[in-house]
Structure formats: C-alpha cells, structure tokens
Design a protein around this motif. Structure first.
Motif, mmCIF file in Angstrom:
data_model
loop_
_atom_site.group_PDB
_atom_site.id
_atom_site.type_symbol
_atom_site.label_atom_id
_atom_site.label_comp_id
_atom_site.label_asym_id
_atom_site.label_seq_id
_atom_site.Cartn_x
_atom_site.Cartn_y
_atom_site.Cartn_z
ATOM 1 N N HIS A 108 0.841 -1.146 0.000
ATOM 2 C CA HIS A 108 -0.015 -0.136 0.014
ATOM 3 C C HIS A 108 0.711 1.206 0.023
ATOM 4 O O HIS A 108 0.199 2.322 -0.093
ATOM 5 C CB HIS A 108 -1.145 0.097 1.359
ATOM 6 C CG HIS A 108 -2.008 -1.049 0.987
ATOM 7 N ND1 HIS A 108 -2.948 -1.173 2.397
ATOM 8 C CD2 HIS A 108 -2.556 -1.837 0.074
ATOM 9 C CE1 HIS A 108 -3.633 -2.083 1.884
ATOM 10 N NE2 HIS A 108 -3.633 -2.567 0.690
ATOM 11 N N ARG A 109 2.072 1.026 -0.041
ATOM 12 C CA ARG A 109 3.071 2.202 0.114
ATOM 13 C C ARG A 109 2.916 3.078 -1.038
ATOM 14 O O ARG A 109 2.519 2.570 -2.289
ATOM 15 C CB ARG A 109 4.685 1.983 0.378
ATOM 16 C CG ARG A 109 4.747 1.340 1.855
ATOM 17 C CD ARG A 109 6.117 1.183 2.041
ATOM 18 N NE ARG A 109 6.532 2.443 2.284
ATOM 19 C CZ ARG A 109 8.019 2.306 2.538
ATOM 20 N NH1 ARG A 109 8.878 1.502 2.527
ATOM 21 N NH2 ARG A 109 8.764 3.416 2.696
ATOM 22 N N TYR A 110 2.973 4.367 -0.918
ATOM 23 C CA TYR A 110 3.129 5.588 -2.116
ATOM 24 C C TYR A 110 1.567 5.404 -2.849
ATOM 25 O O TYR A 110 1.582 5.722 -4.094
ATOM 26 C CB TYR A 110 4.020 5.065 -3.139
ATOM 27 C CG TYR A 110 5.523 5.114 -2.406
ATOM 28 C CD1 TYR A 110 6.060 5.865 -1.653
ATOM 29 C CD2 TYR A 110 6.266 3.690 -2.473
ATOM 30 C CE1 TYR A 110 7.403 5.723 -0.868
ATOM 31 C CE2 TYR A 110 7.405 3.718 -1.752
ATOM 32 C CZ TYR A 110 7.805 4.612 -1.218
ATOM 33 O OH TYR A 110 9.029 4.519 -0.422
ATOM 34 N N ARG A 111 0.597 5.045 -2.108
ATOM 35 C CA ARG A 111 -0.741 5.094 -2.933
ATOM 36 C C ARG A 111 -1.702 6.011 -2.148
ATOM 37 O O ARG A 111 -2.768 5.899 -2.237
ATOM 38 C CB ARG A 111 -1.282 3.561 -2.814
ATOM 39 C CG ARG A 111 -0.701 2.633 -3.786
ATOM 40 C CD ARG A 111 -1.393 1.656 -3.819
ATOM 41 N NE ARG A 111 -0.951 0.480 -5.050
ATOM 42 C CZ ARG A 111 -1.641 -0.670 -5.215
ATOM 43 N NH1 ARG A 111 -2.281 -1.191 -4.295
ATOM 44 N NH2 ARG A 111 -1.089 -1.303 -6.312
ATOM 45 N N ASP A 112 -1.347 6.822 -1.110
ATOM 46 C CA ASP A 112 -1.999 7.935 -0.451
ATOM 47 C C ASP A 112 -2.990 6.858 0.536
ATOM 48 O O ASP A 112 -4.150 7.162 0.657
ATOM 49 C CB ASP A 112 -2.800 8.843 -1.169
ATOM 50 C CG ASP A 112 -1.861 9.579 -1.943
ATOM 51 O OD1 ASP A 112 -0.924 10.055 -1.509
ATOM 52 O OD2 ASP A 112 -2.233 10.029 -3.117
ATOM 53 N N GLN A 115 -3.852 6.525 6.940
ATOM 54 C CA GLN A 115 -2.582 6.842 7.715
ATOM 55 C C GLN A 115 -1.380 6.746 7.050
ATOM 56 O O GLN A 115 -0.446 6.202 7.996
ATOM 57 C CB GLN A 115 -2.905 5.984 9.051
ATOM 58 C CG GLN A 115 -4.142 6.334 9.605
ATOM 59 C CD GLN A 115 -4.213 5.326 11.114
ATOM 60 O OE1 GLN A 115 -3.925 4.179 11.019
ATOM 61 N NE2 GLN A 115 -5.130 5.905 12.014
ATOM 62 N N GLU A 116 -1.246 7.029 5.919
ATOM 63 C CA GLU A 116 0.178 6.914 5.094
ATOM 64 C C GLU A 116 0.884 8.011 5.507
ATOM 65 O O GLU A 116 0.510 9.116 5.325
ATOM 66 C CB GLU A 116 0.117 6.620 3.945
ATOM 67 C CG GLU A 116 1.108 6.340 3.267
ATOM 68 C CD GLU A 116 1.381 6.056 1.656
ATOM 69 O OE1 GLU A 116 2.307 5.546 1.028
ATOM 70 O OE2 GLU A 116 0.248 6.011 0.986
ATOM 71 N N VAL A 117 2.347 7.835 5.868
ATOM 72 C CA VAL A 117 3.223 8.884 6.031
ATOM 73 C C VAL A 117 4.707 8.204 5.901
ATOM 74 O O VAL A 117 4.672 6.929 6.114
ATOM 75 C CB VAL A 117 3.174 9.430 7.349
ATOM 76 C CG1 VAL A 117 3.643 8.686 8.389
ATOM 77 C CG2 VAL A 117 4.109 10.826 7.462
ATOM 78 N N ASP A 118 5.544 9.091 5.172
ATOM 79 C CA ASP A 118 6.853 8.452 5.030
ATOM 80 C C ASP A 118 7.699 8.231 6.253
ATOM 81 O O ASP A 118 8.510 9.351 6.631
ATOM 82 C CB ASP A 118 7.499 9.263 3.970
ATOM 83 C CG ASP A 118 8.977 8.864 3.278
ATOM 84 O OD1 ASP A 118 9.431 7.863 4.133
ATOM 85 O OD2 ASP A 118 9.524 9.298 2.597
#
Length: 562
Positions: A108-112, A115-118
C-alpha cells in the motif's frame, strides 16, 4: 529451525536482548506483536496514554539502567508521528531508545493509503538510524541492528518500522543470537603517547580543572574521575545537566559550570590554565560557544569516545579518543608516577574556601518566609528533606533551570533533565521510566504547571502499574521563561504567557493517586515526607511566586539593548 510470524519473531528478538520493559500504546498495525507479548512473561508491558510521553519513559529507563529503553507505537501514521518529539529529545541526550513503529502494509506504500506517512523520512533527522523491515525472516536481523546501533558510542535513539504484512507473515528461524554473541564491547583506552603528554601538562598546571560530563556520569566513572582529581589536587566542575556526575559530598566537587551554573564553578573554567574535558562536548549549555564562559588561553585536553566531538567548538591542545573513566585511570597512573607536586595547591585551597562560602550564602539567602513560596526557599527545603539516594527529574523552564544547580546530588545518576533539547513536559514521564529501572530509589519530579498539564494523563499509567513517584508542581500560573523575556525585553507586553490549571492535588486524587497541597515550606517538607511513604504515585501542588522569574538567555536579546 522454528516457524513463527514476524510479530512473534520480534518479541523473541526482544527476549534475546534481555528486554524487561516495553512502553507502548496499542494499535491495529502491530497486533501480531502485541499478541506475542501476551505470552512473554519476562517482559512487562507498560501501556501509556501518549506515544510522546511513552518515549520519555523509555528515555528515563535507558538513562537510569544503562540499557536500551523500548517504546512500541502500535499504529502507523498518527501513532508514530507522536514519537517524534520524544525521539528528538532522546537524540539530544544521547539516550539509547529503541523505537518500534507499526507501518503501512508494503503493497500500500505510495498510494495515499489510510494513515500513510513516509516514516523513514520522518524519523531520519531525530534518530541515529531508521529502518523499515522488508521481510518476516529478516525481523531478528533488524532488531539486532537496532539495538547494536542504539547502544554503540555515541548512544542514541533508533527507529524500526514494521509493516503489517511483515508482522503477519510466517518464516523459519534459526535460534536467535543473544546480545553477548553479537555486540561484545570493551571500553577503549587512550593512546599511550597522548596520555603521557596530557599527564605532563596537567602535572605542570598551576590552575587545572576537570570538566566531568556525560561520559563520566553515564559510565559510572565518578570514582575514576575523583581519584584523578585527588592525585592532581584540582577541582572538578560538571557540565550542565550532569551535576550528578560526581558526588556533591566530595570536597573537590565545585558543581555545575557555565552560564547556568554556579559562580564558583563557572569562575574556575574562566580562569583555569589547563582544562581536562572528560567525557563532555564542551557544547552549548556549557559555554554558549563563546569565550565568555571558558578561558581563551587555557590549554584543553579533550577526552571523548566520539572523535568528531574533540576540539569541535574550542581547539584542543591534546585530543584523546577513549572511554572517559578508562582514560582517567590512565592519567592518574601517569600522574602518580611523577614527583609530588604542589603547584595547584593554592588554587585548590582558594576554590574550597569559595565553595564553602557559596554554599553557606546559598542557605543564608534563601527566602524561607516568603508568601507565596519563593524558589530559593523551596530549593533549600528540598536540600534539607530529600533522601540522599533520590533521583530527580526536571523539565526545561525558568523554575527548573534555577533548580538544576540549587539541589545536591549525592550519587551518579541522580539528575535527569532534557539537556540540550530544552523540552517542557518531560519530567514526570521520565520519572516513571526511572522508577521502573530503579524501583528501590525515591524519584522526585519537578515541573511547572504548564509542563505537568501537558502530561497529566500519564497519572493513569502510574496508578495502573504502581509506579510510585513524587511530582512537585511548582505552580506559578504562567509560562515562566517566556514571561520573563516579555517582562525584561518587551515592556511587559504579555501575550500567551499566563495560564490556568485545575488544583493538581485534587486532580491526582481523581486519578487514584495521592494529592497534596502546600502553601508554606513547612507544609512542603511534610508533604514530601508523606508522599515518599504513601504507597501511591503522589502529586504536590504548590504555589510559587509568579514574580520570581529569570531570563536565562539574556544573550539572545542583546539586539534589544536589554
């Protein structure tokens, strides 16, 4: 070979490290790890109310125990972002905190995603190193690297992100290595040629002084430091925030130096002809990076484990990379081989007389009858009634800064402050971690009303886990440091400086803790005595004179002509 999930492997890795406590806040991203902790009888989980304050607990635990403190933020996104302040604090204090955060599922990374944050980018500036585990079979390897990096000189915090899919996946694992198998460590000694030169320079000095810093305090090197001082018959000052590096009771201890230190210790560094900086950076809090606070003509012998620290702010005559207590022993051996020396005797006898006069004046000048309580009277009361084995934690802020050198620290690891990060809201939570690391020690946390208001919810943590510390809230109804600057440099144009709070003693009772209110110093002395033996977490709320403010950073406002 043993088949486990990544979450189970993570807990097995903590066991291999000898981890006794994990501070944390549960979250759905790390459920496999929490489920494995359920069966880990040798690890006590301390559930906190905020990841920031949990990190301060892990920080305090690490500083007192000398082992890594572990914080687990169970949720990615908002759970891990709350860690940032605590990790920045730990980095400034070189405190070995292993921070573990749940992370977004790898796919799911880099898909907005939710609760996504780098998280790798987020933690890079506030840690020694940050990783994200890439596969379940690499989880033990990642934990080994996290503990190794955190505990290696210079110590500091690290961040390990564990994606949901990595924790849920299964893998086959070899038996895990214990910490003794992969990170044995021996303290390095100084180079013999440098030791010989340094000993000769110290022996020939007429006005020598030793600055003892965190490299003495955190290694338990007080005895080695003071035996060297005795061999040289020279005074020892401590760097700010490390007033407990050596015992208050030793006749050669001058106390904390620098712009926020006492006048005797500060004069010694300004007038010394040879300075032995023993396990200290000689950094901002000690000097403000100016020769106003250190003799420009002094020859500096700089001893540090971290080579980039040697001579960084002030040129070193001799730089020695090594463990501070080990180097102190080497120097003492060389000094004692030489002839009996008396060059520094007059300097040291003068210092002793000045130190005795300063301590007597400190007691005589304490305002013990003022109403509301004056800080000087409060600090004298604390000096009189605190047990000699008490551990004291402090926030930043004007009252705690005044207290730092106003109390007596009788043994190493007795003073815990935010150091260079200058954080408000640190003291109470840090004290809880310290108490868990050393349950036999009384722990007294000093805070202003503003800082305690930030962290009061952790009273539930203290009550739930029976962590019986004593918190003294020095209540002056303002953000004192900033109000002092508005008073002294901005024509008393107060904005945002005044605050209101509930009666903290009554609030403590609502949480199930013990609350005390003290309006006089006699009441304060009795409250401290009762709080230390009440068998509960305790809060003492006391009104402190709101006019007793002090502008510590006057240098910051020179441009205003103040």
């Amino acid at each position: 070979m043993k088949k486990m999930t990544g979450g189970q492997a993570a807990v097995e890795a903590l066991k291999a490290e000898g981890t006794s406590h994990v501070f944390g806040l549960i979250g759905s991203a790390t459920m496999e790890m929490f489920d494995a902790l359920y069966d880990a009888e040798e690890i006590k989980f301390i559930g906190v109310h905020d990841e920031r304050t949990g990190t301060h607990m892990a920080d305090g635990f690490a500083r007192m125990s000398g082992e890594a403190g572990v914080i687990l933020a169970g949720q990615n996104g908002p759970g891990v972002t709350n860690l940032v302040t605590g990790l920045a604090q730990a980095k400034a204090a070189y405190s070995p905190v292993v921070s573990i955060g749940g992370a977004l599922a790898s796919g799911h990374r880099y898909r907005d995603a939710f609760q996504e944050v780098d998280q790798d980018a987020l933690f890079k500036p506030v840690t020694k190193k940050t990783w994200t585990a890439t596969a379940a079979d690499r989880v033990p390897e990642m934990f080994r690297e996290a503990f190794r990096e955190s505990m290696a000189p210079r110590r500091g915090p690290v961040q390990l992100n564990l994606p949901r899919d990595v924790l849920a996946a299964e893998a086959e694992y070899e038996p895990l290595q214990t910490r003794d198998q992969y990170r044995p460590f021996m303290a390095p000694a100084g180079a013999p040629e440098a030791i010989a030169r340094a000993a000769a320079l110290l022996s020939a000095a007429e006005r020598p002084v030793i600055i003892a810093g965190g490299g003495i305090k955190n290694t338990g090197g007080a005895d080695q430091c003071m035996m060297l001082a005795e061999a040289l018959n020279c005074p020892v000052v401590t760097s700010p925030g490390h007033g407990d590096a050596v015992s208050f009771g030793h006749p050669l201890n001058a106390g904390q130096m620098g712009p926020r230190g006492n006048v005797v210790a500060s004069r010694l560094v300004k007038e010394a002809d040879v300075i032995l900086a023993l396990g200290t950076r000689v950094g901002f809090n000690a000097t403000f990076y100016t020769y106003d606070n250190i003799n420009r003509d002094a020859k500096i012998i700089h001893v540090e484990m971290e080579p980039t620290a040697i001579g960084r702010y002030f040129p070193a005559e001799i730089g020695i990379m090594g463990d501070a207590p080990t180097v102190a022993d080497q120097l003492r051996y060389e000094v004692e081989k030489g002839e009996n020396r008396a060059k520094a005797n007059a300097w040291t006898e003068t210092f002793k007389a000045e130190r005795a006069a300063y301590l007597a004046k400190r007691d005589a000048d304490a305002q013990v009858d003022a109403m509301p309580i004056h800080p000087s009277g409060l600090f004298k009361t604390l000096r009189d009634v605190m047990p000699q084995d008490a551990a004291v934690t402090m926030d930043a802020g004007t009252l705690c800064l005044q207290a730092t050198d106003a109390l007596n620290y009788w043994q190493p690891r007795s003073l815990f402050t935010p150091l260079d990060f200058g954080l408000v809201g640190f003291s109470f939570a840090c004290g809880l971690g310290i108490k868990l690391a050393a349950p036999e020690r009384p722990v007294i946390s000093l805070m202003g009303d503003g800082g305690f208001g930030m962290t009061v919810s952790e009273l539930s943590t203290a009550v739930d886990h029976g962590i019986n510390t004593v918190t003294i809230v020095m209540n002056n109804r303002c953000w004192g440091a900033e109000k002092a600057y508005q008073r002294d440099f901005f024509g008393e144009r107060y904005i945002g400086a005044d605050i209101s709070s509930p009666p903290f003693d009554k609030l403590a009772e609502l949480y199930g803790a013990k609350g005390y209110h003290a309006e006089t110093l006699d009441e304060m002395a009795q409250a401290i005595e009762d709080a230390l033996t009440c068998g509960k977490p305790a809060v003492i709320d006391t009104m402190v004179d709101p006019a007793a403010l002090y502008s510590f950073r006057r240098d910051s406002f020179k441009h205003r002509g103040g």
